[in-house]
Design an enzyme around this catalytic site. Structure first.
Site, PDB file in Angstrom:
ATOM      1  N   ARG A  73       0.828  -1.220   0.000  1.00 35.34           N
ATOM      2  CA  ARG A  73       0.000   0.000   0.000  1.00 35.34           C
ATOM      3  C   ARG A  73       0.858   1.265   0.000  1.00 35.34           C
ATOM      4  O   ARG A  73       0.541   2.263   0.660  1.00 35.34           O
ATOM      5  CB  ARG A  73      -0.965   0.052   1.203  1.00 35.34           C
ATOM      6  CG  ARG A  73      -1.954  -1.058   1.282  1.00 35.34           C
ATOM      7  CD  ARG A  73      -2.895  -1.120   0.072  1.00 35.34           C
ATOM      8  NE  ARG A  73      -3.556  -2.402   0.061  1.00 35.34           N
ATOM      9  CZ  ARG A  73      -3.020  -3.491  -0.514  1.00 35.34           C
ATOM     10  NH1 ARG A  73      -1.877  -3.442  -1.160  1.00 35.34           N
ATOM     11  NH2 ARG A  73      -3.659  -4.633  -0.478  1.00 35.34           N
ATOM     12  N   SER A 124     -10.508  -0.201   3.559  1.00 36.81           N
ATOM     13  CA  SER A 124      -9.673  -0.349   4.765  1.00 36.81           C
ATOM     14  C   SER A 124      -9.130   1.005   5.193  1.00 36.81           C
ATOM     15  O   SER A 124      -8.480   1.686   4.394  1.00 36.81           O
ATOM     16  CB  SER A 124      -8.490  -1.264   4.480  1.00 36.81           C
ATOM     17  OG  SER A 124      -8.950  -2.505   4.032  1.00 36.81           O
ATOM     18  N   GLU A 159      -4.303   4.155   6.109  1.00 42.99           N
ATOM     19  CA  GLU A 159      -4.162   3.886   4.671  1.00 42.99           C
ATOM     20  C   GLU A 159      -4.812   5.005   3.833  1.00 42.99           C
ATOM     21  O   GLU A 159      -4.326   5.382   2.775  1.00 42.99           O
ATOM     22  CB  GLU A 159      -4.821   2.531   4.352  1.00 42.99           C
ATOM     23  CG  GLU A 159      -4.713   2.134   2.898  1.00 42.99           C
ATOM     24  CD  GLU A 159      -5.274   0.747   2.622  1.00 42.99           C
ATOM     25  OE1 GLU A 159      -4.933  -0.228   3.330  1.00 42.99           O
ATOM     26  OE2 GLU A 159      -6.076   0.631   1.680  1.00 42.99           O
TER      27      GLU A 159
HETATM   28  C1  LIG Z   1     -15.416  -0.255  -0.644  1.00 45.56           C
HETATM   29  C2  LIG Z   1     -13.941  -0.037  -0.913  1.00 45.56           C
HETATM   30  C3  LIG Z   1     -13.100  -1.122  -1.063  1.00 45.56           C
HETATM   31  C4  LIG Z   1     -11.743  -0.930  -1.318  1.00 45.56           C
HETATM   32  N1  LIG Z   1     -10.954  -2.028  -1.480  1.00 45.56           N
HETATM   33  C5  LIG Z   1      -9.630  -1.866  -1.743  1.00 45.56           C
HETATM   34  C6  LIG Z   1      -8.799  -3.011  -1.944  1.00 45.56           C
HETATM   35  O1  LIG Z   1      -9.246  -4.155  -1.907  1.00 45.56           O
HETATM   36  N2  LIG Z   1      -7.476  -2.793  -2.177  1.00 45.56           N
HETATM   37  C7  LIG Z   1      -6.945  -1.547  -2.269  1.00 45.56           C
HETATM   38  O2  LIG Z   1      -5.722  -1.433  -2.479  1.00 45.56           O
HETATM   39  N3  LIG Z   1      -7.718  -0.449  -2.088  1.00 45.56           N
HETATM   40  C8  LIG Z   1      -9.039  -0.571  -1.833  1.00 45.56           C
HETATM   41  N4  LIG Z   1      -9.833   0.532  -1.652  1.00 45.56           N
HETATM   42  C9  LIG Z   1      -9.224   1.877  -1.703  1.00 45.56           C
HETATM   43  C10 LIG Z   1      -9.349   2.576  -3.085  1.00 45.56           C
HETATM   44  O3  LIG Z   1     -10.344   1.999  -3.848  1.00 45.56           O
HETATM   45  C11 LIG Z   1      -8.031   2.520  -3.865  1.00 45.56           C
HETATM   46  O4  LIG Z   1      -6.981   3.073  -3.118  1.00 45.56           O
HETATM   47  C12 LIG Z   1      -8.132   3.255  -5.216  1.00 45.56           C
HETATM   48  O5  LIG Z   1      -6.976   3.015  -5.982  1.00 45.56           O
HETATM   49  C13 LIG Z   1      -8.323   4.759  -5.038  1.00 45.56           C
HETATM   50  O6  LIG Z   1      -8.598   5.292  -6.305  1.00 45.56           O
HETATM   51  P1  LIG Z   1      -9.299   6.702  -6.483  1.00 45.56           P
HETATM   52  O7  LIG Z   1      -9.266   7.045  -7.934  1.00 45.56           O
HETATM   53  O8  LIG Z   1     -10.628   6.692  -5.860  1.00 45.56           O
HETATM   54  O9  LIG Z   1      -8.273   7.624  -5.677  1.00 45.56           O
HETATM   55  P2  LIG Z   1      -8.578   8.999  -4.935  1.00 45.56           P
HETATM   56  O10 LIG Z   1      -9.282   8.728  -3.652  1.00 45.56           O
HETATM   57  O11 LIG Z   1      -9.216   9.957  -5.875  1.00 45.56           O
HETATM   58  O12 LIG Z   1      -7.097   9.490  -4.625  1.00 45.56           O
HETATM   59  C14 LIG Z   1      -6.293   8.783  -3.723  1.00 45.56           C
HETATM   60  C15 LIG Z   1      -4.925   9.503  -3.631  1.00 45.56           C
HETATM   61  O13 LIG Z   1      -4.260   9.418  -4.867  1.00 45.56           O
HETATM   62  C16 LIG Z   1      -4.002  10.719  -5.407  1.00 45.56           C
HETATM   63  N5  LIG Z   1      -4.235  10.605  -6.854  1.00 45.56           N
HETATM   64  C17 LIG Z   1      -5.401  10.384  -7.491  1.00 45.56           C
HETATM   65  N6  LIG Z   1      -5.200  10.272  -8.820  1.00 45.56           N
HETATM   66  C18 LIG Z   1      -3.869  10.421  -9.015  1.00 45.56           C
HETATM   67  C19 LIG Z   1      -3.030  10.396 -10.160  1.00 45.56           C
HETATM   68  N7  LIG Z   1      -3.515  10.205 -11.388  1.00 45.56           N
HETATM   69  N8  LIG Z   1      -1.697  10.606  -9.995  1.00 45.56           N
HETATM   70  C20 LIG Z   1      -1.165  10.796  -8.760  1.00 45.56           C
HETATM   71  N9  LIG Z   1      -1.910  10.838  -7.636  1.00 45.56           N
HETATM   72  C21 LIG Z   1      -3.245  10.639  -7.768  1.00 45.56           C
HETATM   73  C22 LIG Z   1      -4.976  11.648  -4.719  1.00 45.56           C
HETATM   74  O14 LIG Z   1      -4.482  12.975  -4.669  1.00 45.56           O
HETATM   75  C23 LIG Z   1      -5.048  11.006  -3.341  1.00 45.56           C
HETATM   76  O15 LIG Z   1      -3.951  11.394  -2.557  1.00 45.56           O
HETATM   77  C24 LIG Z   1     -11.198   0.388  -1.409  1.00 45.56           C
HETATM   78  C25 LIG Z   1     -12.068   1.484  -1.257  1.00 45.56           C
HETATM   79  C26 LIG Z   1     -13.420   1.280  -1.033  1.00 45.56           C
HETATM   80  C27 LIG Z   1     -14.334   2.462  -0.908  1.00 45.56           C
END
Ligand SMILES: Cc1cc2nc3c(=O)[nH]c(=O)nc-3n(C[C@H](O)[C@H](O)[C@H](O)COP(=O)(O)OP(=O)(O)OC[C@H]3O[C@@H](n4cnc5c(N)ncnc54)[C@H](O)[C@@H]3O)c2cc1C
Length: 334
Positions: free
Chosen positions: A161, A234, A330
């Site tokens: 992570r 998480s 996380e």
């Molecule tokens: C129900 C649920 C289940 C989940 N299960 C998992 C799982 O099994 N495994 C897991 O690893 N995660 C899990 N997650 C967490 C999440 O889905 C992941 O971390 C996902 O990759 C976040 O993507 P996002 O586009 O929503 O990021 P955001 O929330 O939009 O951004 C997250 C971070 O990344 C930065 N960011 C966004 N886009 C970029 C980019 N293009 N370049 C650089 N930085 C950027 C943002 O500034 C922020 O700091 C879960 C979340 C939920 C709600």
């Protein structure tokens, strides 16, 4: 088009109702570079699907919503295909697209919310697979010096992570290239009850679609749907402890589960720590700790991000008092 005073409620999976002073959506690399130029001196937040973020207050700056779309197959050799996807593609749609094209490697990562561009940020992982296992390169825009560079596996410094992108917020991922298998793909069904589920379904030779279906049904059972109950998955990482710490915990809790990483280090499920501390299912004023998955903090509706953040601090304090373990967050706290 920069908009003013925009509610971010629909842009974060915790459903926290805060405002961004300014908000803009970018649909191409050129738009991104133009906006980055115009916002050089501003407080900027780059946002994907908002599923790994907790807003604790209004955002006093500009939110740049990355919506750059596009997927393409690059080249195929006899058993591998390189697929390139732009940052704004929805991760799960991308996984489904790859499965439809019979490309194996990310089926275990089905149903993870968020966008392709954020997947390397915390090296997403689930059911025994991490993004780094299939990662080839990504294209990175540096908002400090305006360079665009290609980062390979080593450059990204992937860890559990974690990656260089989690540490260095100047690096914005524009697109990701993965190497997937079109032949001779080894299915990974040994984690998180996948094999048990396959047995129940009497599937002895699972396809990548079978694995994806099983992962989705386990996830639906275990995790709250953010469309119904706000959450960011998480909230804490699973802590890694030394052998002597594990032995010390075992003296008081002989049922502590652990996974050996190497001769010195063991991973303990944070969910077990929180449950053993008696916190599972605790509900406060519209927010709390999920009933079946204690690693997930939830907004039952109308909660403030700051309340959820304070709850996370209290959980950390209690876990430290009982187990002498410092939980690491996380989710990105804004
Ligand atoms: C129900 C649920 C289940 C989940 N299960 C998992 C799982 O099994 N495994 C897991 O690893 N995660 C899990 N997650 C967490 C999440 O889905 C992941 O971390 C996902 O990759 C976040 O993507 P996002 O586009 O929503 O990021 P955001 O929330 O939009 O951004 C997250 C971070 O990344 C930065 N960011 C966004 N886009 C970029 C980019 N293009 N370049 C650089 N930085 C950027 C943002 O500034 C922020 O700091 C879960 C979340 C939920 C709600």
């Amino acid at each position: 088009m920069i908009k003013k005073n925009i509610s971010l409620k629909k842009y974060n999976s915790f459903n926290i109702d805060v405002n961004a002073k300014e908000f803009v959506e970018v649909n191409s690399k050129d738009e991104l570079i133009e906006i980055a130029n115009r916002t050089k001196d501003k407080n900027v937040l780059y946002l994907g699907g908002g599923s790994n973020i907790l807003f604790t207050r209004d955002f006093d700056g500009i939110v740049i919503h990355l919506n750059i779309k596009g997927v393409q197959f690059e080249k195929t050799n006899s058993d591998e295909t390189v697929v390139q996807a732009n940052a704004g593609e929805n991760w799960n749609n991308f996984v489904e697209f790859c499965i439809k094209n019979n490309l194996g490697g990310i089926e275990n990562l089905s149903m993870i919310p968020g966008n392709v561009g954020s997947a390397p940020v915390q090296n997403i992982g689930a059911y025994g697979v991490e993004l780094k296992d299939v990662f080839l390169t990504c294209e990175v825009f540096n908002k400090n010096d305006f360079s665009i560079k290609t980062y390979n596996l080593e450059d990204c410094k992937f860890d559990y992570r974690n990656s260089i992108f989690k540490e260095n917020k100047n690096l914005i991922i524009l697109s990701v290239r993965l190497k997937l298998k079109n032949k001779n793909h080894k299915i990974n069904s040994s984690y998180g009850g996948i094999n048990d589920e396959l047995k129940k379904l009497k599937i002895s030779k699972p396809t990548i679609k079978d694995i994806s279906n099983v992962v989705c049904s386990i996830r639906k059972r275990k995790l709250p749907d953010p469309k119904k109950i706000g959450n960011a998955g998480s909230f804490f990482k699973n802590p890694v402890v030394k052998k002597d710490k594990l032995e010390w915990i075992k003296k008081y809790f002989n049922d502590v589960p652990s996974y050996k990483l190497d001769d010195k280090n063991y991973k303990i499920p944070a969910a077990w720590l929180i449950e053993s501390a008696g916190l599972k299912g605790k509900e406060l004023d519209g927010f709390g700790i999920h009933k079946t998955q204690p690693l997930v903090l939830v907004n039952y509706g109308g909660a403030k991000g700051d309340d959820i953040y304070k709850l996370s601090l209290s959980i950390k304090e209690i876990i430290f008092k009982i187990f002498k373990i410092e939980l690491e967050t996380e989710v990105n706290i804004i």
